[in-house]
Design an enzyme around this catalytic site. Structure first.
Site, PDB file in Angstrom:
ATOM      1  N   ASP A  19      45.765  34.557  32.094  1.00 14.68           N
ATOM      2  CA  ASP A  19      43.569  34.077  33.399  1.00 14.68           C
ATOM      3  C   ASP A  19      43.756  32.949  32.266  1.00 14.68           C
ATOM      4  OD1 ASP A  19      41.792  34.324  34.842  1.00 14.68           O
ATOM      5  OD2 ASP A  19      41.041  35.532  33.667  1.00 14.68           O
ATOM      6  N   HIS A  48      31.082  27.583  34.869  1.00 11.53           N
ATOM      7  CA  HIS A  48      31.251  29.315  34.011  1.00 11.53           C
ATOM      8  C   HIS A  48      31.482  29.034  32.149  1.00 11.53           C
ATOM      9  CE1 HIS A  48      32.093  33.667  33.690  1.00 11.53           C
ATOM     10  NE2 HIS A  48      32.732  33.008  33.182  1.00 11.53           N
ATOM     11  N   GLU A  90      34.919  38.883  37.763  1.00 11.96           N
ATOM     12  CA  GLU A  90      34.336  37.833  38.276  1.00 11.96           C
ATOM     13  C   GLU A  90      35.599  37.015  39.082  1.00 11.96           C
ATOM     14  OE1 GLU A  90      36.491  36.201  34.106  1.00 11.96           O
ATOM     15  OE2 GLU A  90      33.785  36.955  33.234  1.00 11.96           O
ATOM     16  N   GLU A 143      37.554  34.690  41.096  1.00 13.64           N
ATOM     17  CA  GLU A 143      39.025  33.463  40.635  1.00 13.64           C
ATOM     18  C   GLU A 143      39.290  33.360  41.643  1.00 13.64           C
ATOM     19  OE1 GLU A 143      40.078  34.045  36.851  1.00 13.64           O
ATOM     20  OE2 GLU A 143      38.895  34.958  36.162  1.00 13.64           O
ATOM     21  N   ASP A 175      39.035  38.723  38.207  1.00  6.65           N
ATOM     22  CA  ASP A 175      38.684  39.409  37.117  1.00  6.65           C
ATOM     23  C   ASP A 175      37.814  40.890  36.501  1.00  6.65           C
ATOM     24  OD1 ASP A 175      39.473  39.549  34.522  1.00  6.65           O
ATOM     25  OD2 ASP A 175      39.097  37.682  33.757  1.00  6.65           O
ATOM     26  N   ARG A 194      31.546  43.300  29.833  1.00  2.00           N
ATOM     27  CA  ARG A 194      30.680  43.056  29.077  1.00  2.00           C
ATOM     28  C   ARG A 194      30.547  43.439  27.547  1.00  2.00           C
ATOM     29  NH1 ARG A 194      33.160  38.281  31.644  1.00  2.00           N
ATOM     30  NH2 ARG A 194      32.102  38.398  33.550  1.00  2.00           N
ATOM     31  N   GLN A 217      33.982  43.658  25.693  1.00  2.00           N
ATOM     32  CA  GLN A 217      34.458  42.064  25.440  1.00  2.00           C
ATOM     33  C   GLN A 217      33.502  41.724  24.331  1.00  2.00           C
ATOM     34  OE1 GLN A 217      34.251  39.794  28.784  1.00  2.00           O
ATOM     35  NE2 GLN A 217      35.068  37.710  27.994  1.00  2.00           N
ATOM     36  N   LYS A 248      39.460  43.371  30.193  1.00  2.00           N
ATOM     37  CA  LYS A 248      39.221  43.422  31.697  1.00  2.00           C
ATOM     38  C   LYS A 248      40.943  43.513  31.823  1.00  2.00           C
ATOM     39  CE  LYS A 248      37.105  38.998  30.688  1.00  2.00           C
ATOM     40  NZ  LYS A 248      36.771  38.257  31.705  1.00  2.00           N
ATOM     41  N   THR A 301      42.684  44.673  37.923  1.00  2.00           N
ATOM     42  CA  THR A 301      42.425  43.191  38.380  1.00  2.00           C
ATOM     43  C   THR A 301      42.378  43.779  39.595  1.00  2.00           C
ATOM     44  OG1 THR A 301      43.116  42.070  36.665  1.00  2.00           O
ATOM     45  CG2 THR A 301      42.800  41.014  38.526  1.00  2.00           C
ATOM     46  N   GLU A 355      26.085  35.451  34.762  1.00  2.11           N
ATOM     47  CA  GLU A 355      25.433  34.691  34.185  1.00  2.11           C
ATOM     48  C   GLU A 355      24.466  34.606  35.733  1.00  2.11           C
ATOM     49  OE1 GLU A 355      29.311  32.408  35.714  1.00  2.11           O
ATOM     50  OE2 GLU A 355      28.741  31.414  35.405  1.00  2.11           O
TER      51      GLU A 355
END
Lengths: 428, 428
Positions: free
Chosen positions: B128, B135, B200, B202, B234, B238, B241, B254, B258, B375
């Site tokens: 990744d 971002h 996420e 992607e 993805d 959080r 993380q 993560k 996926t 975000e």
């Protein structure tokens, strides 16, 4: 992980070279994938100076092994319960110790020197941990002398995903990687051959049966998911690593090549060498319950001595033997193997048969046990002097690095891990 | 990547539903692995509302495809030169446009609604990247308001290795992960269900022919190594993380799941949608030569519009349609796909057919294009209000997240990427 007749130090094989063999007495019986000269790869076991073709002897082995023994990889063979894997060990042990099998089995022994060893598994995923607390401390000190370990270190078995494609068996040369780094004195990054190439001394853990996606593996049964162990050299490009690793971790610095010893030292063979996990130092936090199991603490560490040796071109030309750079016990791991397996699956991440876990560099508190040149040379500031009079801060082209490991316990026959070596080729 | 008759907007298939189909007109012809009801998986292409069984039609396709079409994965089929992959596209196009083939081909069309879509590849490795500069900036601002991007960001296509085992096709539910986090106000870490579950947005890149270990891939030919594209979610925990990611990067945050869209939008199908890479902002450093190719800059970005939608249980109960959370162009990537492929192999890391590369979250400079809830909710501080009146800082059990993408260019028929959706299940 029970002891049984296969661990009896008095047990003897009719294969003469197995008696007193430093790596492969009949008490070891590692699994691997080998190719006799001119023949395709198949599954075998090392016994003394020979390799036994298990695929050819399938009719003497449990019926459940037959489809798996037809493949040139161990993934399907280890996708089994511990009881079944022990059944296989017992059957192989009988073939090599019972004189009644001698005549039928002997034609399927190949001199190891004439065989090629392959990767034992099709590696689905490779995860590298960071459980060598002295390594983490030594490296951390180079950046943060007063506070070498980050706040999470004693709570979380820190790990990251490595690159499965780059895992190769002992003997495959390492091409010096090129890459992007930023020398401390430079204004801008540069691209070129790595100038701070290093090794890392690790143990590898091969996964047996996995878990379904979403289903954690409890720490109390995590050891059942281990097929066996190998040596692992996590070759590292320190200059690339320093520039690339923020904020998402190591990437090109460590994915160009990872060397493993090709014999899988099975969990069953390791039964006599399970030792007590060293107690956490006074003041260290207690792990959260999902990482704690009393039986694992009592018998979940590994009684294995690890070594790193180096041979430079000048040393070889002068007829000098490889020089030992360090030696130390695998018990310098802050977390047990069961703890890293349980942590890995704690979020439901599915582990699969043939997945490879690295422990991270296993270092000691003192330089005689440091597991990388980064530590031995204090980040390049204190080069190591070799018997040839040469010095090394990092590896040079032509250098060969050799990892070695022996499991020992009072009252048992020691077993070795076999070869884990590779030589550096110039950058392409 | 040349334009040819298969991109002609006037081209028409004898499959009626392909005309004007929002995703799968005859100009698309994505590759995938599907299973008709009650039958095993095989290779096919989407055409309108149907799926064509290519394995069953091998005799009409180039001879080199025959062994590869017998497998339930695309790895061997894409392990070919761009010319060969184009030859396959031309042959499939002919089957679906030439009325002479209609009678022979039609029995091998299956209604898509009756089929199950599988992962298109056996994923060897998943990497990744982090090339969505908005971002990276938006996330960086949450931690470092004055200096959101780290010094390496504009020199290095930052990437890390993900977990191949956890890649799953659209539709497979996501089990909320448990894990270890340390709430900001807590003295010690806790273990429990993730409380800040995020998506996420992607793009995924599937690798075609790879490179030998030790041999880099030059940026000028890197695009030849791309088999095609997909959408990629993805999923990210959080809270885990934030606690785990120092110093080695994301791991359990993560690797639990996926999601990819199962159709491979081929590099050949994308030929009309190659656009100019946006110029680097004034003052940004020039990339090092190994990352720079004029032709890639001129035509190496992707003319794809990306969207994220959400449907909550309350919205579904009220009959409300999924709500769009964001929309933005894929050209918000700071590095082209060729640049990330060339960087990945620059150290000799071997890429293999079926390897998956994620771009990293693709966001826009403004909230209407933000690619994650992290975000959109400013790290949880500004919840998003949905048409149901509900709010979301992070995902709740039962929420479904849907990614969508359409490639558009003046004078060409737009093509879609197909479904990339999954629903959150409670932690186990």
């Amino acid at each position: 992980m029970a002891l049984d007749h296969t661990h009896d130090p008095a047990a003897a094989s009719w294969v003469a070279s197995a008696a007193g063999h430093p790596a492969f007495p009949v008490q070891n019986l590692p699994l691997g994938v080998f190719a006799p000269a001119g023949a395709p790869p198949r599954i075998g076991t090392a016994i003394g100076d020979s390799i036994l073709d298990l695929a050819a002897l399938a009719r003497h082995l449990p019926a459940w092994t037959h489809p798996a023994l037809g493949l040139p990889m161990l993934n399907a063979l280890v996708d089994r319960t511990p009881d079944q894997r022990r059944e296989l060990r017992h059957a192989v042990f009988a073939l090599l110790t019972d004189p009644a099998h001698h005549a039928a089995v002997e034609p399927h022994l190949h001199p190891a020197a004439d065989c090629t060893l392959h990767l034992p598994f099709a590696v689905g995923d490779y995860t590298d941990f960071y459980v060598g607390i002295h390594h983490a401390t030594n490296i951390g000190k180079l950046f943060r002398p007063d506070n070498p370990l980050l706040p999470n270190y004693k709570h979380v078995p820190i790990g990251y995903h490595g690159r499965a494609s780059s895992v190769r068996p002992s003997g495959v040369p390492v091409v010096r990687p090129k890459g992007q780094g930023k020398p401390p004195e430079a204004d801008a990054p540069v691209f070129g051959p790595c100038v701070r190439l290093d090794y890392e001394l690790e143990l590898g853990v091969w996964i047996a049966q996995g878990n379904a996606p979403g289903d954690p593996i409890p720490v109390g049964t995590a050891a059942d998911h281990v097929a066996g162990y190998c040596l692992l050299n996590d070759w590292s490009a320190r200059d690339l690593q320093a520039w690339e690793y923020q904020p998402l971790g190591p990437f090109l610095a460590k994915n160009f090549h990872t060397t493993v010893s090709p014999w899988v030292i099975t969990a069953e063979a390791m039964a006599p060498f399970r030792v007590t996990q060293p107690p956490r130092p006074e003041g260290d936090p207690a792990p959260l319950p999902y990482l704690w199991d009393e039986a694992d603490q009592a018998r979940g560490a590994l009684g294995v001595e690890l070594e790193v040796l180096i041979a430079t071109p000048a040393m070889r030309a002068a007829g000098l033997p490889p020089h030992r750079l360090s030696r130390g016990p695998a018990s310098n791991m802050y977390w047990t193997v069961a703890q890293i397996v349980a942590h890995h699956a704690s979020n439901g991440c599915d582990l699969r048969p043939g997945d490879l876990l690295g422990t991270g560099t296993i270092s000691a508190p003192t330089p005689d046990g440091y597991g990388s040149l980064m530590e031995l040379s204090t980040g390049g500031k204190t080069p190591v002097t070799l018997p040839s009079g040469e010095t090394r801060s990092f590896l040079e082209d032509g250098d060969e690095v050799i990892l070695a490991a022996t499991a020992r316990a009072d009252g048992f026959v020691p077993i070795g891990f076999g070869e884990c070596r590779a030589t550096i080729l110039p950058a392409r």
